[in-house]
Design an enzyme around this catalytic site. Structure first.
Site, PDB file in Angstrom:
ATOM      1  N   GLY A 178       0.815  -1.217   0.000  1.00  0.00           N
ATOM      2  CA  GLY A 178       0.000   0.000   0.000  1.00  0.00           C
ATOM      3  C   GLY A 178       0.844   1.262   0.000  1.00  0.00           C
ATOM      4  O   GLY A 178       2.014   1.223  -0.379  1.00  0.00           O
TER       5      GLY A 178
ATOM      6  N   GLY B  16       5.148   4.059  -9.059  1.00  0.00           N
ATOM      7  CA  GLY B  16       5.865   2.793  -9.285  1.00  0.00           C
ATOM      8  C   GLY B  16       4.896   1.615  -9.206  1.00  0.00           C
ATOM      9  O   GLY B  16       4.883   0.736 -10.070  1.00  0.00           O
ATOM     10  N   HIS B  17       4.054   1.629  -8.161  1.00  0.00           N
ATOM     11  CA  HIS B  17       3.048   0.567  -8.024  1.00  0.00           C
ATOM     12  C   HIS B  17       2.060   0.624  -9.196  1.00  0.00           C
ATOM     13  O   HIS B  17       1.690  -0.401  -9.765  1.00  0.00           O
ATOM     14  CB  HIS B  17       2.246   0.752  -6.738  1.00  0.00           C
ATOM     15  CG  HIS B  17       3.053   0.681  -5.480  1.00  0.00           C
ATOM     16  ND1 HIS B  17       3.149   1.723  -4.587  1.00  0.00           N
ATOM     17  CD2 HIS B  17       3.797  -0.316  -4.947  1.00  0.00           C
ATOM     18  CE1 HIS B  17       3.896   1.374  -3.569  1.00  0.00           C
ATOM     19  NE2 HIS B  17       4.320   0.145  -3.754  1.00  0.00           N
TER      20      HIS B  17
ATOM     21  N   ASP C 265      13.105  -3.517  -6.165  1.00  0.00           N
ATOM     22  CA  ASP C 265      13.472  -4.517  -5.150  1.00  0.00           C
ATOM     23  C   ASP C 265      13.966  -5.748  -5.894  1.00  0.00           C
ATOM     24  O   ASP C 265      13.335  -6.818  -5.871  1.00  0.00           O
ATOM     25  CB  ASP C 265      12.257  -4.828  -4.281  1.00  0.00           C
ATOM     26  CG  ASP C 265      11.738  -3.589  -3.572  1.00  0.00           C
ATOM     27  OD1 ASP C 265      12.335  -3.212  -2.558  1.00  0.00           O
ATOM     28  OD2 ASP C 265      10.777  -2.976  -4.071  1.00  0.00           O
TER      29      ASP C 265
ATOM     30  N   LEU D   9      11.028   5.920  -6.799  1.00  0.00           N
ATOM     31  CA  LEU D   9       9.836   6.099  -5.968  1.00  0.00           C
ATOM     32  C   LEU D   9       9.805   4.993  -4.917  1.00  0.00           C
ATOM     33  O   LEU D   9      10.132   3.841  -5.206  1.00  0.00           O
ATOM     34  CB  LEU D   9       8.570   6.031  -6.817  1.00  0.00           C
ATOM     35  CG  LEU D   9       8.385   7.089  -7.894  1.00  0.00           C
ATOM     36  CD1 LEU D   9       6.963   7.019  -8.444  1.00  0.00           C
ATOM     37  CD2 LEU D   9       8.637   8.479  -7.363  1.00  0.00           C
TER      38      LEU D   9
ATOM     39  N   SER E 173       7.570   4.055  -0.992  1.00  0.00           N
ATOM     40  CA  SER E 173       6.631   4.499   0.055  1.00  0.00           C
ATOM     41  C   SER E 173       7.401   5.119   1.213  1.00  0.00           C
ATOM     42  O   SER E 173       6.849   5.905   1.977  1.00  0.00           O
ATOM     43  CB  SER E 173       5.818   3.316   0.562  1.00  0.00           C
ATOM     44  OG  SER E 173       5.189   2.658  -0.517  1.00  0.00           O
ATOM     45  N   ARG E 174       8.674   4.762   1.359  1.00  0.00           N
ATOM     46  CA  ARG E 174       9.462   5.277   2.485  1.00  0.00           C
ATOM     47  C   ARG E 174      10.015   6.681   2.219  1.00  0.00           C
ATOM     48  O   ARG E 174      10.533   7.301   3.145  1.00  0.00           O
ATOM     49  CB  ARG E 174      10.610   4.329   2.822  1.00  0.00           C
ATOM     50  CG  ARG E 174      10.118   3.023   3.430  1.00  0.00           C
ATOM     51  CD  ARG E 174      11.255   2.170   3.973  1.00  0.00           C
ATOM     52  NE  ARG E 174      10.785   1.105   4.810  1.00  0.00           N
ATOM     53  CZ  ARG E 174      10.595  -0.166   4.422  1.00  0.00           C
ATOM     54  NH1 ARG E 174      10.844  -0.519   3.185  1.00  0.00           N
ATOM     55  NH2 ARG E 174      10.160  -1.076   5.270  1.00  0.00           N
TER      56      ARG E 174
HETATM   57  P1  AMP Z   1       6.065  -2.349  -1.722  1.00  0.00           P
HETATM   58  O1  AMP Z   1       4.665  -1.878  -1.531  1.00  0.00           O
HETATM   59  O2  AMP Z   1       7.089  -1.296  -1.471  1.00  0.00           O
HETATM   60  O3  AMP Z   1       6.332  -3.658  -1.053  1.00  0.00           O
HETATM   61  O4  AMP Z   1       6.215  -2.636  -3.267  1.00  0.00           O
HETATM   62  C1  AMP Z   1       5.283  -3.415  -3.976  1.00  0.00           C
HETATM   63  C2  AMP Z   1       5.819  -3.693  -5.354  1.00  0.00           C
HETATM   64  O5  AMP Z   1       6.041  -2.457  -6.038  1.00  0.00           O
HETATM   65  C3  AMP Z   1       7.180  -4.420  -5.330  1.00  0.00           C
HETATM   66  O6  AMP Z   1       7.192  -5.376  -6.375  1.00  0.00           O
HETATM   67  C4  AMP Z   1       8.151  -3.305  -5.589  1.00  0.00           C
HETATM   68  O7  AMP Z   1       9.343  -3.740  -6.183  1.00  0.00           O
HETATM   69  C5  AMP Z   1       7.355  -2.429  -6.540  1.00  0.00           C
HETATM   70  N1  AMP Z   1       7.884  -1.071  -6.550  1.00  0.00           N
HETATM   71  C6  AMP Z   1       8.186  -0.296  -5.480  1.00  0.00           C
HETATM   72  N2  AMP Z   1       8.726   0.872  -5.875  1.00  0.00           N
HETATM   73  C7  AMP Z   1       8.792   0.830  -7.225  1.00  0.00           C
HETATM   74  C8  AMP Z   1       9.264   1.724  -8.241  1.00  0.00           C
HETATM   75  N3  AMP Z   1       9.791   2.908  -7.929  1.00  0.00           N
HETATM   76  N4  AMP Z   1       9.176   1.341  -9.530  1.00  0.00           N
HETATM   77  C9  AMP Z   1       8.653   0.125  -9.858  1.00  0.00           C
HETATM   78  N5  AMP Z   1       8.176  -0.762  -8.958  1.00  0.00           N
HETATM   79  C10 AMP Z   1       8.252  -0.418  -7.668  1.00  0.00           C
END
Ligand code: AMP
Length: 282
Positions: A32, A37-38, A150, A184, A186-187
């Site tokens: 979330g 990016g998401h 990631d 990008l 969330s942190r």
């Molecule tokens: P997270 O919510 O941070 O666990 O990320 C969920 C998914 O979004 C993971 O597959 C991440 O690698 C991907 N994600 C996070 N940041 C980015 C970004 N800047 N560009 C592309 N995918 C991203």
């Protein structure tokens, strides 16, 4: 409004209906606090599959005891608005739904789990592999979409799916960046305005590595030293690791050859950021 599903039973009923109707399911697992990016993962999922299920679950077992599980940004209704028209269902279970009392089974991907991020965050990938296994069993997607941001996580999940014969393709998609190159995340909301400016150093260092390689430099230590020097000049930055490695095994290499992964983890103030670039040589 996109429908939000909170129970495993209801998610299963939807998935069974879709599969019986011959639909190809794409899933995008996230924690979330959604950003572009998401959303880019969801757009690509839309193109490649018939229906898209977004999962939103802040997974407690992938956070270490001193990490930011409690603080992690949560905004389910804001997230639901952002993905309106982009996904068909949101699966947002509670912690109790995913880990009921007595839960005691974990998934470990040896080898890829204990290096890089795994060294800095012991137990992190065990938490990731366990929750993604559960999510893939519940959502039964044909394809699951993850970000290169990631990279180690995505690679490890590809390995897990292969090793455990899960009937799902793990697709890795490019990192989405701010105009100044910051990946990008969330942190990023944790950064003060000064730290936010300083954080561009991660991408600048990766670009420096790329230029060195493109100019013919083949020594990994020369490249990582040049990157280290850049971080030393930024007082708000403290590197945790700079790794130059093979993009499939994640083993560190001494000489650049073929495809190379440059991955780094850097503290900017109290926030730990990661980024990476895959660089090809001809
Ligand atoms: P997270 O919510 O941070 O666990 O990320 C969920 C998914 O979004 C993971 O597959 C991440 O690698 C991907 N994600 C996070 N940041 C980015 C970004 N800047 N560009 C592309 N995918 C991203």
């Amino acid at each position: 409004m996109t429908q939000i599903i909170q129970t495993i039973q209801e998610m299963r009923e939807v998935v069974n209906r879709l599969r019986q109707g011959g639909k190809r399911i794409g899933c995008v697992p996230t924690m979330g606090a959604l950003h572009e990016g998401h959303l880019s993962l969801m757009r690509e999922a839309r193109k490649r599959t018939d229906v898209v299920v977004l999962s939103i679950f802040v997974n407690p077992i992938q956070f270490g005891p001193d990490e930011d599980y409690e603080q992690y940004p949560r905004d389910l209704s804001g997230d639901a608005r952002k993905v309106e028209g982009l996904v068909d269902w949101i699966f947002a279970p509670s912690v109790e739904e995913i880990y009921p009392a007595g839960f005691s089974t974990f998934v470990e991907v040896h080898g890829l789990s204990e290096i890089l991020e795994g060294t800095s965050r012991p137990g992190h990938f065990r938490g990731v592999a366990t929750v993604v296994t559960k999510l893939l069993h519940i959502m039964q997607p044909h394809q699951a979409f993850f970000g290169q941001k990631d990279y180690q996580q995505a690679l490890l999940l590809q390995k897990m799916v292969e090793d455990l014969n899960m009937d799902c393709e793990v697709v890795i998609l490019p990192t989405v960046r701010e105009k100044d190159g910051l990946a990008l995340s969330s942190r990023n909301v944790y950064l003060t305005p000064e730290e936010r400016r300083a954080a561009t150093i991660l991408y600048q260092a990766l670009l420096t590595a790329k230029s060195l390689i493109e100019a013919g430099e083949r020594s990994a230590s020369v490249i990582s030293n040049a990157m280290e020097r850049m971080f030393r000049e930024e007082e708000r930055a403290r590197t945790e690791y700079i790794a130059i490695c093979h993009p499939k095994t994640l083993r560190e290499i001494k000489e650049i050859q073929g495809e190379t992964l440059i991955a780094l983890s850097v503290w900017i103030g109290k926030t730990r950021l990661i980024d990476n670039l895959i660089i090809k040589t001809t």
